[in-house]
Design a protein around this motif. Structure first.
Motif, PDB file in Angstrom:
ATOM      1  N   MET A 189      -6.126  69.983  -5.444  1.00  0.00           N
ATOM      2  CA  MET A 189      -4.849  69.667  -6.082  1.00  0.00           C
ATOM      3  C   MET A 189      -4.904  69.810  -7.602  1.00  0.00           C
ATOM      4  O   MET A 189      -4.057  70.482  -8.220  1.00  0.00           O
ATOM      5  CB  MET A 189      -4.417  68.235  -5.734  1.00  0.00           C
ATOM      6  CG  MET A 189      -3.162  67.782  -6.470  1.00  0.00           C
ATOM      7  SD  MET A 189      -2.905  65.996  -6.400  1.00  0.00           S
ATOM      8  CE  MET A 189      -2.398  65.816  -4.697  1.00  0.00           C
ATOM      9  N   ALA A 190      -5.906  69.211  -8.231  1.00  0.00           N
ATOM     10  CA  ALA A 190      -5.983  69.221  -9.693  1.00  0.00           C
ATOM     11  C   ALA A 190      -6.137  70.633 -10.237  1.00  0.00           C
ATOM     12  O   ALA A 190      -5.520  70.991 -11.248  1.00  0.00           O
ATOM     13  CB  ALA A 190      -7.139  68.334 -10.154  1.00  0.00           C
ATOM     14  N   TYR A 191      -6.963  71.441  -9.574  1.00  0.00           N
ATOM     15  CA  TYR A 191      -7.195  72.802 -10.059  1.00  0.00           C
ATOM     16  C   TYR A 191      -5.949  73.667  -9.895  1.00  0.00           C
ATOM     17  O   TYR A 191      -5.630  74.477 -10.777  1.00  0.00           O
ATOM     18  CB  TYR A 191      -8.380  73.416  -9.316  1.00  0.00           C
ATOM     19  CG  TYR A 191      -9.661  72.660  -9.544  1.00  0.00           C
ATOM     20  CD1 TYR A 191     -10.344  72.762 -10.753  1.00  0.00           C
ATOM     21  CD2 TYR A 191     -10.168  71.814  -8.572  1.00  0.00           C
ATOM     22  CE1 TYR A 191     -11.510  72.047 -10.977  1.00  0.00           C
ATOM     23  CE2 TYR A 191     -11.338  71.100  -8.776  1.00  0.00           C
ATOM     24  CZ  TYR A 191     -11.998  71.218  -9.993  1.00  0.00           C
ATOM     25  OH  TYR A 191     -13.149  70.509 -10.204  1.00  0.00           O
ATOM     26  N   LEU A 192      -5.239  73.510  -8.801  1.00  0.00           N
ATOM     27  CA  LEU A 192      -4.012  74.278  -8.586  1.00  0.00           C
ATOM     28  C   LEU A 192      -2.982  73.971  -9.674  1.00  0.00           C
ATOM     29  O   LEU A 192      -2.315  74.868 -10.196  1.00  0.00           O
ATOM     30  CB  LEU A 192      -3.425  73.963  -7.209  1.00  0.00           C
ATOM     31  CG  LEU A 192      -4.213  74.506  -6.005  1.00  0.00           C
ATOM     32  CD1 LEU A 192      -3.681  73.897  -4.709  1.00  0.00           C
ATOM     33  CD2 LEU A 192      -4.127  76.027  -5.955  1.00  0.00           C
ATOM     34  N   MET A 193      -2.868  72.697 -10.053  1.00  0.00           N
ATOM     35  CA  MET A 193      -1.898  72.316 -11.084  1.00  0.00           C
ATOM     36  C   MET A 193      -2.358  72.763 -12.467  1.00  0.00           C
ATOM     37  O   MET A 193      -1.557  73.200 -13.293  1.00  0.00           O
ATOM     38  CB  MET A 193      -1.673  70.810 -11.054  1.00  0.00           C
ATOM     39  CG  MET A 193      -0.935  70.336  -9.813  1.00  0.00           C
ATOM     40  SD  MET A 193      -0.456  68.606  -9.928  1.00  0.00           S
ATOM     41  CE  MET A 193       0.315  68.391  -8.323  1.00  0.00           C
ATOM     42  N   LEU A 194      -3.655  72.645 -12.736  1.00  0.00           N
ATOM     43  CA  LEU A 194      -4.171  73.059 -14.043  1.00  0.00           C
ATOM     44  C   LEU A 194      -3.932  74.547 -14.266  1.00  0.00           C
ATOM     45  O   LEU A 194      -3.473  74.957 -15.343  1.00  0.00           O
ATOM     46  CB  LEU A 194      -5.668  72.750 -14.132  1.00  0.00           C
ATOM     47  CG  LEU A 194      -6.370  73.227 -15.411  1.00  0.00           C
ATOM     48  CD1 LEU A 194      -5.799  72.514 -16.633  1.00  0.00           C
ATOM     49  CD2 LEU A 194      -7.873  72.998 -15.328  1.00  0.00           C
ATOM     50  N   TYR A 195      -4.220  75.355 -13.270  1.00  0.00           N
ATOM     51  CA  TYR A 195      -4.059  76.797 -13.430  1.00  0.00           C
ATOM     52  C   TYR A 195      -2.594  77.213 -13.393  1.00  0.00           C
ATOM     53  O   TYR A 195      -2.223  78.273 -13.898  1.00  0.00           O
ATOM     54  CB  TYR A 195      -4.847  77.539 -12.344  1.00  0.00           C
ATOM     55  CG  TYR A 195      -6.332  77.309 -12.439  1.00  0.00           C
ATOM     56  CD1 TYR A 195      -6.966  77.299 -13.680  1.00  0.00           C
ATOM     57  CD2 TYR A 195      -7.092  77.063 -11.300  1.00  0.00           C
ATOM     58  CE1 TYR A 195      -8.329  77.068 -13.772  1.00  0.00           C
ATOM     59  CE2 TYR A 195      -8.467  76.833 -11.391  1.00  0.00           C
ATOM     60  CZ  TYR A 195      -9.071  76.832 -12.630  1.00  0.00           C
ATOM     61  OH  TYR A 195     -10.422  76.597 -12.728  1.00  0.00           O
ATOM     62  N   ASP A 196      -1.735  76.354 -12.810  1.00  0.00           N
ATOM     63  CA  ASP A 196      -0.313  76.686 -12.746  1.00  0.00           C
ATOM     64  C   ASP A 196       0.391  76.413 -14.072  1.00  0.00           C
ATOM     65  O   ASP A 196       1.379  77.059 -14.393  1.00  0.00           O
ATOM     66  CB  ASP A 196       0.358  75.859 -11.637  1.00  0.00           C
ATOM     67  CG  ASP A 196       1.761  76.343 -11.347  1.00  0.00           C
ATOM     68  OD1 ASP A 196       1.899  77.522 -10.951  1.00  0.00           O
ATOM     69  OD2 ASP A 196       2.715  75.560 -11.523  1.00  0.00           O
TER      70      ASP A 196
END
Length: 463
Positions: A57-64
Motif C-alpha cells: 500500500m505505502a509504495y503504491l501511494m508513494l510512487y503515485d
C-alpha cells in the motif's frame, strides 16, 4: 462586557472556540505541509499497510504521488512545484482499489486507527492519492480534537494549561498527520486529565475506574513503551477513596495503609525477579547497563541538555517538516512564559489547589523519570548511527562500553516530551489572581501561534 465574559466562561465558550481553532488550524497545516514532508510519513503509511496485511500500500501511494520527496526534504531552498501540486489534486490513482485494500487485520492497527479509517475510505471512493492522504490526516485530526475535548471536560482545574499544550503548533502538526502521535498525544492528555478527575471529583474508586485507567495506560504503552511511567500518576489517587471488592473482602484505604510496607517489599522482589528473568531483553540490558555506568549516564544526559537545548526547546513548540523549519527561539520562550502565567494564575475567587506541595513534588519526579526514559530510548539509535553506520545495523554490542563513545544522545526531539510536558506546570501553585480573562489566554495564544507558524510554513514550502 464583564458579564459577557463571565457568561462565556460559564458556558465553556472559550474552550469550544479553542478546540475549533485546533481543528481549523490542523486542516490548514495538513495542506501547508506537502505530502511526504511530515517526519516519517511514508514509514507510518507503511505501518498502516502492514497492520492491514498489505505491505504494498505505502509504495503504491508513494510512487503515485511522489511530490519530489527527495528534492524538497532537508533542502530548505527547494519549494513545492505548484504544477505537480495542482496535478496531484485531480490525478486518478494508478492503482486499483483491490491493490490497496486490507488483506488481514492485526492489533497494531490501533496505533493508527483514525488515519487508517480515513485512508481506507479514500481508497474505497477511489479518490486521488492526495485526497486519500488528506482524509487519513483529517480523521486523525478529528480524533485528536474529540479526545482532547473530552480530556478538557474531565480536567477539574488548570484546564487552560492542558489546553495550551494541546494547541502547540508541534502538537497540531502531529495531530494532522498519519503519525501515531495523533493517537498517542490525546490518549496521554486524557490519561492525565482522567487521573486528576478521579483524584479531585470522584468519591469512590472501584473496579470501573481501575479498569478504565488500566485500559488507557495499556493503549499508551502499546503505542510507545517508554510512556509506561505515566502510570506512576496513579499513586496520586487518595487511598481513602479506593474500594476494590473481592469475594473474600475489600481492598480499601485502611488495608492499603496496613499492608503498604509488606506490599512494597513484595513488589520490589517481584520487580527484581522479573528483571532477572528478562535479563536478555534489550530494554533490560540497556537500562541496567546505563544504571551500572551511572556517572557516564549522567554525563551523557548533561551533555545532551547542553548541546541540544535550543533544538529541544524549539522542536517542543514548532519545528516542522523534516525538522528544517521552525519558529524562533523568542516565540518558544514567549510560549513557555504564557504557560507559566496560566499555571500560576487563578480567578478572583478562592479555589482549592489542584495539588499540594507534596503531590507537586511527586509530579516533578514523574516528569524527570519520563524524561530519563525518553532519552534512554534514543541511546540505541545514537549508538547504531554513530558506531555502526545506521539504525538498521544488525549488530550486538555492550552498552556499558559503547556509551563512553557517545558525545551526547542524538535523535531526541522536543515533541517526544509533549505527552507529559504539562506535568511540571500542573504542579505549580496558583498564587496570582487575574480574573475571568484567564480562560481567553489560550485563544489569544492560538491566534498568535497560527499566524507565526503559517508564516514559517508558507515561507518554507511555497515562496
Amino acid at each position: 462586557m464583564k458579564e459577557w465574559i463571565k457568561q462565556a466562561e460559564d458556558s465553556g465558550l472559550a474552550i469550544r472556540i479553542a478546540l475549533a481553532f485546533i481543528l481549523i488550524w490542523g486542516v490548514v497545516m495538513s495542506f501547508l505541509v506537502p505530502p511526504w514532508q511530515t517526519p516519517d510519513e511514508h514509514a507510518h503509511l507503511k505501518m498502516i499497510g502492514e497492520s492491514l496485511g498489505n505491505e504494498d500500500m505505502a509504495y503504491l501511494m508513494l510512487y503515485d504521488i511522489e511530490m519530489d520527496l527527495t528534492r524538497i526534504m532537508n533542502q530548505y531552498e527547494e519549494k513545492v512545484d505548484r504544477g505537480q501540486w495542482e496535478e496531484a489534486l485531480t490525478k486518478a490513482p494508478d492503482y486499483s482499489r483491490g491493490e490497496c485494500m486490507p488483506k488481514s487485520l492485526s492489533p497494531s492497527v490501533i496505533k493508527h486507527l483514525p488515519a487508517t479509517v480515513g485512508v481506507i475510505l479514500g481508497i474505497l471512493l477511489h479518490l486521488p492519492t492526495f485526497w486519500v492522504l488528506e482524509l487519513g490526516e483529517l480523521f486523525s485530526l478529528m480524533f485528536y480534537v474529540a479526545v482532547c475535548g473530552f480530556a478538557i471536560k474531565l480536567m477539574p482545574a488548570k484546564k487552560e494549561v492542558l489546553l495550551l499544550f494541546m494547541a502547540l503548533p508541534m502538537s497540531v502538526q502531529q495531530a494532522s498527520s498519519l503519525n501515531y502521535d495523533a493517537v498517542l498525544l490525546p490518549l496521554c492528555f486524557l490519561f492525565i486529565a482522567y487521573l486528576f478527575y478521579l483524584r479531585c471529583e470522584k468519591d469512590r474508586l472501584g473496579w470501573k475506574e481501575a479498569g478504565l485507567t488500566l485500559l488507557l495506560l495499556a493503549l499508551i504503552v502499546y503505542i510507545k513503551l517508554p510512556y509506561l511511567f505515566l502510570g506512576l500518576l496513579v499513586f496520586l489517587l487518595p487511598k481513602e477513596k479506593i474500594h476494590l471488592s473481592f469475594p473474600w473482602g475489600e481492598i480499601n484505604g485502611e488495608v492499603i495503609r496496613k499492608w503498604r510496607v509488606p506490599a512494597g517489599i513484595a513488589l520490589l522482589l517481584l520487580t527484581g525477579a522479573g528483571v532477572y528473568a528478562a535479563r536478555s531483553n534489550f530494554w533490560v540490558n540497556l537500562v541496567s547497563g546505563m544504571a551500572l555506568e551511572w556517572r557516564q549516564s549522567l554525563r551523557l544526559f548533561w551533555l545532551t541538555a547542553v548541546f541540544c537545548k535550543r533544538h529541544l526547546l524549539i522542536s517542543s513548540v514548532g519545528k516542522f517538516g523534516w525538522m528544517e523549519s521552525g519558529v524562533s527561539l523568542g516565540f518558544v520562550l514567549i510560549t513557555y512564559l504564557w504557560v507559566l502565567i496560566l499555571a500560576v494564575c487563578k480567578e478572583g475567587k478562592e479555589e482549592k489547589p489542584l495539588v499540594q506541595k507534596k503531590s507537586g513534588a511527586y509530579l516533578w519526579m514523574v516528569f524527570l523519570i519520563l524524561c530519563i526514559f525518553i532519552a534512554l530510548s534514543m541511546v540505541n539509535h545514537t549508538i547504531k548511527v554513530s558506531q555502526f553506520g545506521g539504525e538498521d545495523a544488525n549488530v550486538s554490542y555492550d552498552v556499558r562500553e559503547m556509551i563512553y563513545n557517545l558525545p551526547y544522545i542524538g535523535g531526541l526531539q522536543g515533541r517526544y516530551f509533549l505527552p507529559f510536558l504539562p506535568l511540571p506546570f500542573l504542579a505549580l501553585p496558583e498564587k496570582i489572581r487575574i480574573g475571568s480573562f484567564r480562560v481567553w489566554l489560550p485563544v489569544i495564544y492560538m491566534i498568535i501561534a497560527m499566524a507565526v507558524s503559517f508564516a514559517v510554513l508558507y515561507q518554507r514550502y511555497w515562496i
